[in-house]
Design an enzyme around this catalytic site. Structure first.
Site, mmCIF file in Angstrom:
data_model
loop_
_atom_site.group_PDB
_atom_site.id
_atom_site.type_symbol
_atom_site.label_atom_id
_atom_site.label_comp_id
_atom_site.label_asym_id
_atom_site.label_seq_id
_atom_site.Cartn_x
_atom_site.Cartn_y
_atom_site.Cartn_z
ATOM 1 N N GLN A 55 1.199 -17.484 -0.791
ATOM 2 C CA GLN A 55 2.214 -18.143 0.342
ATOM 3 C C GLN A 55 1.397 -19.314 0.909
ATOM 4 O O GLN A 55 1.596 -19.950 1.642
ATOM 5 C CB GLN A 55 2.713 -16.956 1.031
ATOM 6 C CG GLN A 55 1.603 -16.361 1.759
ATOM 7 C CD GLN A 55 0.787 -15.377 1.156
ATOM 8 O OE1 GLN A 55 1.159 -14.830 -0.026
ATOM 9 N NE2 GLN A 55 -0.058 -14.688 2.042
ATOM 10 N N SER B 3 1.745 -3.521 0.228
ATOM 11 C CA SER B 3 2.568 -3.068 -0.698
ATOM 12 C C SER B 3 1.972 -2.969 -2.167
ATOM 13 O O SER B 3 2.344 -2.465 -3.061
ATOM 14 C CB SER B 3 3.648 -4.097 -0.952
ATOM 15 O OG SER B 3 3.306 -5.322 -1.062
ATOM 16 N N GLY B 4 0.836 -3.169 -2.451
ATOM 17 C CA GLY B 4 -0.225 -3.347 -3.378
ATOM 18 C C GLY B 4 -0.055 -4.683 -4.466
ATOM 19 O O GLY B 4 -0.257 -4.558 -5.532
ATOM 20 N N GLY C 265 -4.569 -11.397 9.235
ATOM 21 C CA GLY C 265 -4.608 -10.319 9.785
ATOM 22 C C GLY C 265 -4.785 -9.063 9.219
ATOM 23 O O GLY C 265 -4.748 -8.891 7.801
ATOM 24 N N GLY D 281 6.155 -9.097 -2.296
ATOM 25 C CA GLY D 281 6.473 -8.055 -1.642
ATOM 26 C C GLY D 281 5.779 -8.204 -0.019
ATOM 27 O O GLY D 281 5.145 -9.305 0.082
ATOM 28 N N GLU E 106 -2.634 -14.669 -2.748
ATOM 29 C CA GLU E 106 -2.155 -15.052 -1.616
ATOM 30 C C GLU E 106 -1.526 -16.469 -1.666
ATOM 31 O O GLU E 106 -1.756 -17.450 -1.078
ATOM 32 C CB GLU E 106 -3.311 -15.119 -0.415
ATOM 33 C CG GLU E 106 -3.989 -13.895 -0.208
ATOM 34 C CD GLU E 106 -3.173 -12.833 0.606
ATOM 35 O OE1 GLU E 106 -2.007 -13.117 0.960
ATOM 36 O OE2 GLU E 106 -3.569 -11.802 0.783
#
Length: 199
Positions: free
Chosen positions: A98, A27-28, A175, A23, A96
Site C-alpha cells: 500500500q 491480521s498475519g 505505527g 487485510g 507493505e
C-alpha cells in the site's frame, strides 16, 4: 531448432501469477507472505523480496512480521526498481504494498507476464476504511486473493478494519499496537461515535 537443456525445461514450466494477501493490521499478512517465500526458497526457487524503504519499524533490510518472523529483503523507494532486481527470479515478494506508487500494478503485471510468481501483501484499507494505494487495482488483476483477518480487540470477532488510536489525520503513519487496533465493523463504528462525542 531448440537445444535440449535443463534451463529450457525450467523455463517452460514457469507459470507467472499474481497473489495478493490483504487485510487489516495484525491480521498475519506479512506472516503469510514470509511463509510462502520460505517455502519457495526451500524448493530452491530464486526468490527476491522487496519492501518500501520508508518502513523501518523493525528492520531497515528485513521484512519482519508482528510475531518477529523475518526474511531478508531489498528496501526500495520506487516500484520501478523492482524490475531492475527481478529479471532472473522465479518468485518476487512485495510487502507493505500500500505504500508503493500506482506503478506497482504494471510492475506486477510485467513480472507475471514474464513467468514470475508475484506475491504481494498489504493493507486493503487505511484507518478511514478507504481503499489504500495500489492494492485495489492489484486485487482486480490478481490470479489469487487471500483476505486474512485479525481478531477484534474489543469483542473477539473477526476484525474488519484498522482503527487508529493515535490522534493524527496523516494517511501514512507507520505505527504499532500503540497506534492502531483491529476492530470488527460494529466496534469500529462505536469507536468512531465515541471519538465524535469526545471532540
Amino acid at each position: 531448432m531448440v537445444v535440449f537443456s535443463e534451463d529450457h525445461i525450467q523455463e517452460t514450466r514457469r507459470r507467472g501469477r499474481i497473489e495478493v494477501i490483504c487485510g487489516s493490521m495484525f491480521s498475519g499478512k506479512t506472516e503469510e507472505l514470509i511463509r510462502r517465500l520460505k517455502r519457495a526458497k526451500f524448493a530452491r526457487q530464486r526468490v527476491e523480496i522487496f519492501k518500501p524503504a520508508i518502513d523501518t519499524r523493525y528492520s531497515e533490510e528485513e521484512v519482519v512480521s508482528h510475531d518477529s518472523n523475518s526474511i531478508a529483503s531489498t528496501p526500495i523507494d520506487s516500484s520501478a526498481s523492482i524490475l531492475l532486481f527481478s529479471s532472473d527470479k522465479d518468485v518476487v515478494g512485495i510487502d507493505e504494498a500500500q505504500f508503493f506508487d500506482e506503478g506497482l500494478v504494471d510492475v506486477c503485471n510485467k513480472l507475471a507476464d514474464n513467468g514470475i510468481r508475484v506475491i504481494v501483501a498489504g493493507l486493503d484499507m487505511d484507518f478511514r476504511r478507504v481503499p489504500f494505494g495500489p492494492i485495489p487495482a492489484l486485487l482486480a488483476i490478481a490470479d489469487e486473493v487471500t483476505k486474512v483477518h485479525a481478531i477484534c480487540v474489543k469483542c473477539g470477532n473477526l476484525a474488519y478494519a484498522t482503527h487508529r488510536i493515535t490522534k493524527s489525520e496523516k494517511r501514512v503513519l507507520l505505527g504499532e499496537k500503540a497506534d492502531y487496533e483491529p476492530l470488527c465493523r460494529t466496534c469500529y463504528m462505536e469507536a468512531l461515535k465515541e471519538e465524535t462525542e469526545n471532540k
